[in-house]
Motif scaffolding. Sequence first.
Motif, short mmCIF file in Angstrom:
data_model
loop_
_atom_site.label_atom_id
_atom_site.label_comp_id
_atom_site.label_asym_id
_atom_site.label_seq_id
_atom_site.Cartn_x
_atom_site.Cartn_y
_atom_site.Cartn_z
N UNK A 184 1.05 -7.09 -2.81
CA UNK A 184 0.21 -7.95 -2.00
C UNK A 184 -1.12 -7.28 -1.71
N UNK A 185 -1.84 -7.80 -0.73
CA UNK A 185 -3.12 -7.21 -0.33
C UNK A 185 -2.88 -5.93 0.47
N UNK A 186 -3.86 -5.04 0.45
CA UNK A 186 -3.76 -3.77 1.16
C UNK A 186 -3.54 -3.99 2.66
N UNK A 187 -2.53 -3.33 3.21
CA UNK A 187 -2.26 -3.43 4.64
C UNK A 187 -3.30 -2.65 5.44
N UNK A 188 -3.96 -3.29 6.41
CA UNK A 188 -4.91 -2.55 7.24
C UNK A 188 -4.24 -1.47 8.09
N UNK A 189 -2.92 -1.56 8.27
CA UNK A 189 -2.21 -0.55 9.05
C UNK A 189 -2.29 0.83 8.39
N UNK A 190 -2.41 0.85 7.07
CA UNK A 190 -2.52 2.14 6.38
C UNK A 190 -3.81 2.85 6.76
N UNK A 191 -4.84 2.08 7.03
CA UNK A 191 -6.15 2.65 7.32
C UNK A 191 -6.34 2.94 8.80
N UNK A 192 -5.84 2.06 9.65
CA UNK A 192 -6.03 2.20 11.09
C UNK A 192 -4.72 1.88 11.80
N UNK A 193 -3.82 2.86 11.90
CA UNK A 193 -2.53 2.59 12.55
C UNK A 193 -2.68 2.32 14.04
N UNK A 245 0.80 -1.22 0.00
CA UNK A 245 0.00 0.00 0.00
C UNK A 245 0.83 1.26 0.00
N UNK A 246 0.20 2.35 -0.46
CA UNK A 246 0.87 3.64 -0.51
C UNK A 246 -0.16 4.73 -0.23
N UNK A 247 0.28 5.79 0.41
CA UNK A 247 -0.59 6.94 0.68
C UNK A 247 0.26 8.20 0.62
N UNK A 252 2.67 16.32 -3.21
CA UNK A 252 2.77 15.48 -2.02
C UNK A 252 3.79 16.02 -1.04
N UNK A 253 3.37 16.25 0.20
CA UNK A 253 4.26 16.74 1.26
C UNK A 253 4.61 15.67 2.27
N UNK A 254 3.99 14.52 2.10
CA UNK A 254 4.31 13.36 2.93
C UNK A 254 3.97 12.11 2.14
N UNK A 255 4.77 11.06 2.28
CA UNK A 255 4.49 9.80 1.59
C UNK A 255 4.57 8.65 2.58
N UNK A 256 3.76 7.64 2.33
CA UNK A 256 3.72 6.45 3.18
C UNK A 256 3.76 5.22 2.28
N UNK A 257 4.68 4.31 2.55
CA UNK A 257 4.74 3.04 1.83
C UNK A 257 4.66 1.91 2.85
N UNK A 258 3.77 0.96 2.60
CA UNK A 258 3.62 -0.20 3.48
C UNK A 258 4.15 -1.44 2.79
N UNK A 259 4.83 -2.29 3.56
CA UNK A 259 5.33 -3.58 3.08
C UNK A 259 5.06 -4.62 4.14
N UNK A 260 4.83 -5.86 3.72
CA UNK A 260 4.54 -6.94 4.65
C UNK A 260 5.29 -8.20 4.22
N UNK A 261 5.64 -9.02 5.21
CA UNK A 261 6.33 -10.26 4.89
C UNK A 261 6.69 -11.03 6.15
N UNK A 262 7.49 -12.09 6.01
CA UNK A 262 7.85 -12.90 7.17
C UNK A 262 8.64 -12.09 8.20
N UNK A 263 8.21 -12.17 9.46
CA UNK A 263 8.91 -11.47 10.52
C UNK A 263 10.23 -12.16 10.85
N UNK A 264 11.18 -11.42 11.41
CA UNK A 264 12.49 -12.00 11.71
C UNK A 264 12.45 -13.11 12.76
#
Length: 213
Positions: free
Chosen positions: A204-213, A71-73, A82-94
């Motif tokens: 991938x699918x839209x990260x819900x974190x972008x909508x509700x941090x 996702x991106x916002x 644009x004065x601020x940008x947000x990029x979301x990424x998801x994957x296997x945690x360490x």
Amino acid sequence: MRGEPSCPKCGGRVRAPGLFADTWQCDVHGTVHPVQPVIPPSVEALGVVVHRTQVPVWMPWPLPIGWLFTGVASAGDDRSGGRGSVVACSGPGPLGGMGEMILVAEELGVGLGARYAGIDGPDPGSYMNVEKPPQAKVLAAGRPTPLWHVSGTPDDRAVFAGEALGMWLWAVMWPEQSGLLMYDELVLTDLRDAGAELELVPCGALSPRLLEP
């Protein structure tokens, strides 16, 4: 943040410029750079943000193994860019399970990073102890970039912040253990400079974190 522009600091409704104000207004925070509606992640959506932004659009590139763009916002409008940008990424945690990362680049005072970090903000300065050595380093646009741990955030996330290309750079990760990724010296690319490689970003699918941090 879905459907209509919103306040970058609280996610509340904003009023468009009109007769009584020539800027976007939030009832709580006054003049703001509105966050544009979030749309499902795609190379096209990423391209729209990249081409209109005035700030970096950071992404780990290459992405960690198994990670996807989710996702991106952006904050700003057609007039200001644009004065601020947000990029979301998801994957296997360490340490197993799923990890999520949000990278924010923004001008001073926009407040988008603080919202995802879960602090009052709008900037991280008072939440970082820059008199101590940085807790993490990334390579941002080819430059070694120190990041400090941001204190006072909710227990479910790890937050780091610093400065890159003259803008605030925030890294917010869920769950908190995913912050271990920041100790691997991630390589961050400003997607404004990615050129044709932008077409190679796996979605991938839209990260819900972008909508509700």
